[in-house]
Design an enzyme around this catalytic site. Sequence first.
Site, short mmCIF file in Angstrom:
data_model
loop_
_atom_site.label_atom_id
_atom_site.label_comp_id
_atom_site.label_asym_id
_atom_site.label_seq_id
_atom_site.Cartn_x
_atom_site.Cartn_y
_atom_site.Cartn_z
N ASP A 187 -5.82 -6.70 -4.31
CA ASP A 187 -4.65 -5.81 -4.13
C ASP A 187 -3.37 -6.50 -4.56
OD1 ASP A 187 -2.95 -3.83 -3.29
OD2 ASP A 187 -3.39 -4.04 -1.16
N GLU A 228 5.87 -2.81 -3.51
CA GLU A 228 4.96 -1.73 -3.11
C GLU A 228 4.50 -1.91 -1.67
OE1 GLU A 228 1.36 0.58 -2.35
OE2 GLU A 228 1.50 -1.59 -2.30
N GLU A 229 4.31 -3.16 -1.27
CA GLU A 229 3.75 -3.41 0.06
C GLU A 229 4.76 -3.19 1.19
OE1 GLU A 229 0.79 -3.60 0.62
OE2 GLU A 229 -0.28 -4.54 -1.05
#
Length: 409
Positions: A142, A176-177
């Site tokens: 990821d 994004e996280e």
Amino acid sequence: MRVSLIASALACASRGICGEIPSSSSSNDEVPAFREELLSLHKWLVETSSVSGLEYTISNSVHDYFLRKGWASVTTGVPPRENTPSNEPRADVVAWPKVNGVPNPKVLLTSHIDTVPPFYTYRIEDGEVTKNTRISGRGSVDAKASVAAMVTALDELLKAGKVAQGDVMLAFVVGEEVSGDGMRELNDYFHIRDVTFDAVIFGEPTEGKLACGHKGALQCDVKAHGVGGHSGYPWLGKSANELLMRALLKILDTDLGSSKVYGNTTVNVGRLQGGVADNVIPEEAFAGLQVRVALGPQEEGGNIVQERMRAILNEVDPEAFEFDCSQGYGFVDANCEVEGFDQIVVNYGTDMPHLKGDFTKYLYGPGTIFVAHGPHENLTVGDLESAVEGYQKLILHALQPKDGGNLEL
Ligand SMILES: *[C@@H]1O[C@H](CO)[C@@H](O)[C@H](O)[C@H]1NC(C)=O
Ligand SMILES: *[C@@H]1O[C@H](CO)[C@@H](O)[C@H](O)[C@H]1NC(C)=O
């Protein structure tokens, strides 16, 4: 045995990717020509720590990588995250194979280059590399697996002459996280320049299956205000902790909305704080919630769930609560009707809702979410290689004229 030492040395010299990947061999293992480059790129990405907020190094390195490759690449500034050392500058990277004039891509491949903390170093299993060889490290799944596979897939299609230079653009974003701020900036960047796409392929771990969509999300802060006092006389005060506990249990026990494809809306009580001492009636209490929304549509689903939660708080106490939610959206659909792909539905959020526009969405990538964010994040060489094939198929599918045509890999 198909070891391309020369290719590897060239990759090292021309792109600065100098990984020491154990040599490949094939007894009963079919080794794709791109293995060395794919694994080197993936290794280098995973070795470069890039926890959200601290993405300066990786953004610059990825930008340089594309320039060394002879592609066009730009970095687009993203505001620093608060509480990072010296407000570290941040940037998304947008790259494309050079064309004459302004690029007019039909397909965008995008994923993220930030990771959750903490950083775990890259490891590859000892011995000869086969499709079963496991690679671990933070971001190995990821989403650096998606990033490496996307770049390799586009390279392969260009080499084979199956796409034109200007057909496909790449964008790798930060943040994004955390909040999706990188994708929001990218959205503005494209909007200002009037860049539009027919299709966008988002890279996240989907086990090599094509996702039909993902749940919506809602991040909420609940503050309870009570009245302090001596713990021996609770009736003279009003316990913020007690109010908050009653409200949260009611929220957890209520059906906040479900759908056939996405199941139930779920609530994670991720943070709890309240009170100052054992013998003091707490005046203040706080909870931080992450809600996974099973209702649509994308624009409204989050609001519907938020209002249901607000009603519960009001029922428990009409005055005690402050309630703020952000980043709310309902479930996000994607196109999963492509021949040759198994389908999946996922519960996690992605950058998909932050990129606006009238394009077909695909969500696809190697590795499983069940190890992502954990200390045992890993995937196999075979997972990565299959994703290179998968992205190629998706790109060709997305470039296919809508009225037919039969572009096959
Ligand atoms: C959804 O919640 C109901 C109870 O409200 C439960 O019976 C059901 O099993 C849940 N469904 C899923 C998919 O978890
Ligand atoms: C690697 O990932 C798989 C899931 O793909 C998981 O089941 C396994 O426990 C992980 N292995 C290690 C050694 O961490």
